[in-house]
Every structure is written in C-alpha cells, then in structure tokens.
Motif scaffolding. Structure first.
Motif, PDB file in Angstrom:
ATOM      1  N   THR A 153     -26.049  77.208 -32.871  1.00 31.31           N
ATOM      2  CA  THR A 153     -26.452  77.475 -31.404  1.00 31.31           C
ATOM      3  C   THR A 153     -27.801  77.149 -30.860  1.00 31.31           C
ATOM      4  O   THR A 153     -28.833  77.777 -31.555  1.00 31.31           O
ATOM      5  N   GLU A 179      -9.505  73.610 -36.038  1.00 31.74           N
ATOM      6  CA  GLU A 179     -10.788  74.170 -36.321  1.00 31.74           C
ATOM      7  C   GLU A 179     -11.656  73.562 -37.059  1.00 31.74           C
ATOM      8  O   GLU A 179     -12.951  73.523 -37.002  1.00 31.74           O
ATOM      9  N   PHE A 180     -11.200  72.965 -38.398  1.00 32.51           N
ATOM     10  CA  PHE A 180     -12.178  72.525 -39.505  1.00 32.51           C
ATOM     11  C   PHE A 180     -12.227  70.871 -39.430  1.00 32.51           C
ATOM     12  O   PHE A 180     -12.985  70.608 -40.100  1.00 32.51           O
ATOM     13  N   ALA A 214     -14.045  68.119 -36.626  1.00 28.26           N
ATOM     14  CA  ALA A 214     -13.720  69.753 -36.168  1.00 28.26           C
ATOM     15  C   ALA A 214     -14.058  69.883 -34.979  1.00 28.26           C
ATOM     16  O   ALA A 214     -14.995  69.594 -34.257  1.00 28.26           O
ATOM     17  N   ILE A 236     -21.661  75.701 -37.506  1.00 29.32           N
ATOM     18  CA  ILE A 236     -21.957  75.693 -36.033  1.00 29.32           C
ATOM     19  C   ILE A 236     -23.423  76.485 -35.789  1.00 29.32           C
ATOM     20  O   ILE A 236     -23.782  77.454 -36.194  1.00 29.32           O
ATOM     21  N   ASP A 271     -18.972  77.457 -43.195  1.00 27.84           N
ATOM     22  CA  ASP A 271     -17.825  77.553 -43.817  1.00 27.84           C
ATOM     23  C   ASP A 271     -17.497  76.658 -44.799  1.00 27.84           C
ATOM     24  O   ASP A 271     -18.103  75.345 -44.718  1.00 27.84           O
ATOM     25  N   ARG A 286     -21.816  88.773 -29.841  1.00 32.57           N
ATOM     26  CA  ARG A 286     -22.709  88.804 -28.924  1.00 32.57           C
ATOM     27  C   ARG A 286     -22.860  89.700 -27.641  1.00 32.57           C
ATOM     28  O   ARG A 286     -23.458  90.408 -27.488  1.00 32.57           O
ATOM     29  N   ARG A 300     -14.334  80.178 -33.884  1.00 33.01           N
ATOM     30  CA  ARG A 300     -15.462  80.805 -34.337  1.00 33.01           C
ATOM     31  C   ARG A 300     -16.445  80.551 -33.177  1.00 33.01           C
ATOM     32  O   ARG A 300     -17.360  81.835 -32.981  1.00 33.01           O
ATOM     33  N   ALA A 352     -17.948  84.262 -32.121  1.00 35.46           N
ATOM     34  CA  ALA A 352     -19.406  84.471 -31.853  1.00 35.46           C
ATOM     35  C   ALA A 352     -20.066  84.892 -30.683  1.00 35.46           C
ATOM     36  O   ALA A 352     -20.799  86.148 -30.586  1.00 35.46           O
ATOM     37  N   PRO A 366     -13.911  73.334 -33.363  1.00 35.23           N
ATOM     38  CA  PRO A 366     -13.692  74.718 -33.380  1.00 35.23           C
ATOM     39  C   PRO A 366     -13.661  75.210 -32.106  1.00 35.23           C
ATOM     40  O   PRO A 366     -14.320  75.065 -31.123  1.00 35.23           O
ATOM     41  N   SER A 388     -20.889  71.665 -33.730  1.00 33.72           N
ATOM     42  CA  SER A 388     -20.182  71.942 -34.841  1.00 33.72           C
ATOM     43  C   SER A 388     -20.820  70.657 -35.553  1.00 33.72           C
ATOM     44  O   SER A 388     -20.639  69.404 -35.227  1.00 33.72           O
ATOM     45  N   SER A 416     -18.188  73.081 -42.658  1.00 40.99           N
ATOM     46  CA  SER A 416     -18.476  73.094 -41.373  1.00 40.99           C
ATOM     47  C   SER A 416     -19.404  74.371 -40.955  1.00 40.99           C
ATOM     48  O   SER A 416     -19.443  75.204 -41.453  1.00 40.99           O
ATOM     49  N   GLU A 456     -24.977  79.724 -36.645  1.00 40.91           N
ATOM     50  CA  GLU A 456     -24.023  80.885 -36.183  1.00 40.91           C
ATOM     51  C   GLU A 456     -22.929  81.183 -37.299  1.00 40.91           C
ATOM     52  O   GLU A 456     -22.787  82.129 -37.793  1.00 40.91           O
ATOM     53  N   ARG A 457     -22.641  79.977 -37.917  1.00 45.53           N
ATOM     54  CA  ARG A 457     -21.351  80.295 -39.176  1.00 45.53           C
ATOM     55  C   ARG A 457     -21.448  78.915 -40.044  1.00 45.53           C
ATOM     56  O   ARG A 457     -21.481  77.951 -39.534  1.00 45.53           O
TER      57      ARG A 457
END
Lengths: 138, 168
Positions: free
Chosen positions: A133, B94-95, B130, A131, A116, B143, B135, B139, B132, A71, A129, A113-114
């Motif tokens: 992978t 999370e953030f 963060a 992420i 935000d 998958r 998320r 993910a 997380p 992250s 933020s 991945e994401r």
C-alpha cells in the motif's frame, strides 16, 4: 495530469528490478529474477509480475490523498516454498517502508499489507502474492 | 516477598473498560464487515457473476455471540459448502494462475484412486495475474475498524475520567 497509479508502479519497478537482478534464490543456477508487467508466454521460472492496482481515496489529511494498493505475484517451479519465500523476502526488504520517488505527485509511505504463498492446482507451481500500500498525495 | 498491591483490581478495571469498548463498537463491527462484503463484491472481477453473487449471498455473513467476551463475532466467508462450490474459482482470481504452453500437461482433477490426472494442452493458456479483491477489502476494513476502536477507547476513557461512564 498523468496517472499517479502508474507513477507508483514505475517507482516500485525502479527499486525492484535492481534488487531482484542480484538475487540468486535457492534452485537458481544464476542470479536474476525478471520482473514483468505483462509476462510473455513461456517465461522461465522464477519470475515476478505486477498484478492489480486499486486506488482508494484517503482524504482525512489532505483533499486528494489516496492509497494505491499494488499486487505483486511470484511464480516458481522450485520444489517447495523456499524459493518463493526468498523472493518475497527480498521484495519486502526493498519495498516495505521504502522512499519512492514518483514522476508525478508524492509518495508518503509504502507498506507491506499482506504476503501469502500458495500452490497452483497443478501441484507443481508455487506462487507468492504480496500487496503493498502506497499512500500518495498528487 | 515483593509484589504490587492492587494489581488484580487494576486488571479487573482494564477488563471492564475493554468490555465497555467492545460493547460500544458491536454495531461498528457488523457495519464494517457488511461494508467489506460490499467492497469485495465491487472489486471482484465479474464474468458470469456467480462469484459476486456468492459473496453477496446472506449465508456468507453471519453474526454470532463472541465466545471471548460480551461482544459479537462476525463471520464472513465462503465456507458454507454450497457457496464454496459456486465460488471455488475466486481463489484463482485472488492469487492468479500460471500459464501453459502448447503440448504441456495441465492438472485435470483426480482419478478414483486419488491420483492426479493430466491432459495435454492444445492451445497455449496465458498466465493470469493476481486480481486480489478479498485482501484489499479486508485490509481496508481493519484500517477503518482500528480507527473506530481507537476513537471508542478515547471516548470511553474520557467519559470515565469525567464520571460520565454510564451516559451515552
């Protein structure tokens, strides 16, 4: 055996630091967005900070393969989301589908991945933020 | 006027095919969402445990009929008001959150007129990175589900090709 998780972070850092050093996002008087693993108290905005790393075994193709999810957070006090979005975009340009050279093991893929954006409870600080992978083979 | 003959029949066949695939993975959708729920609870950092308990609360995961087809819709979230109240802080986990220096002002809710209230910080508050948990778990679920969906498509197509579509 040294940690492949940290090797991933170091490899990402090697790409990210120079990429962000030359970035002058909206609202910045000079180029350069610092990247921290541990942000010092009172760090000037904007800055980027590494967050959580999660390693999940993914041994479908090879016995020791794993996915490391890292992250990355962006902190900004620019009014609005533009500065955060610009920094996230530069991070994506640098890291999505990048070739990482690890000190230990091998990185097969690096994917976004994401990503935000959000605003802190103070209503002033914007945060991004993302992420990433990384599929690794020790 | 030109046109392709049989296009409607082909579309109907594709629709029936996807419906059959959707039905065949209904159980997987529920199981994978339950696995995601478990993974979020494993990943979420714990202090008092209130956030983890909210994630594992039976109200956080509901299965309803899909409005889009013959499958099911699985809802997992903290949108139920009682859960949202218990676990509002998970957003900040999370953030991450910003840090505060001594003497700076921190948001402290709203007054009766809806204006922000601020209080002065006496001790520095470090920024929290963060962490997380939602998320990454989501993910991972997509998958796994995508892999199962692709496998179900292959198996269903192979069965149809072999004239065994009605056999499990």
């Amino acid at each position: 055996m040294s940690s492949i998780d940290f090797a991933v972070q170091k490899a990402i850092d090697a790409l990210l630091v120079p990429a962000l050093a030359s970035l002058q996002a909206p609202g910045m008087s000079a180029p350069g967005v610092p990247v921290y693993d541990h942000a010092p108290a009172g760090s000037a905005y904007p800055y980027v900070r590494y967050g959580r790393k999660i390693k999940t075994p993914d041994n479908l193709l090879a016995e020791k393969m794993a996915r490391v999810q890292l992250s990355i957070s962006v902190f900004s006090n620019f009014r609005g989301q533009e500065q955060v979005d610009e920094i996230l975009a530069r991070i994506e340009d640098t890291l999505d589908d990048a070739s990482l050279t690890l000190a230990t093991g091998e990185a097969v893929r690096c994917d976004l991945e994401r990503a935000d954006t959000t605003i802190d409870a103070d209503g002033v600080t914007y945060m991004g933020s993302a992420i990433y992978t990384v599929l690794v083979n020790p | 006027m030109s046109g392709i003959e049989g296009i409607e029949e082909l579309k109907a066949k594709l629709k029936r095919f996807e419906d059959a695939v959707a039905l065949s993975i209904n159980g997987d959708v529920i199981a994978e969402t339950q696995a995601m729920q478990k993974e979020t609870a494993e990943l979420v950092p714990v202090d008092s445990g209130a956030g983890r308990e909210a994630l594992l609360d039976p109200q956080s995961l509901r299965v309803v009929k899909s409005p889009d087809g013959p499958g099911v819709r699985v809802l997992f979230g903290l949108d139920v008001p009682s859960l949202a109240k218990r676990a509002f802080h998970l957003f900040f986990v999370e953030f991450g959150t910003k840090g505060y220096m001594k003497g700076s002002e921190r948001h402290a809710g709203f007054d009766k007129k809806g204006r922000r209230r601020w209080r002065k910080i006496k001790k520095p508050v470090p920024p929290r990175p963060a962490q997380p948990f939602w998320r990454p778990a989501e993910a991972n679920m997509w998958r796994r589900l995508e892999t199962k969906l692709n496998m179900a498509r292959i198996v269903t197509a192979a069965k149809r090709a072999a004239g065994l579509a009605d056999q499990s």
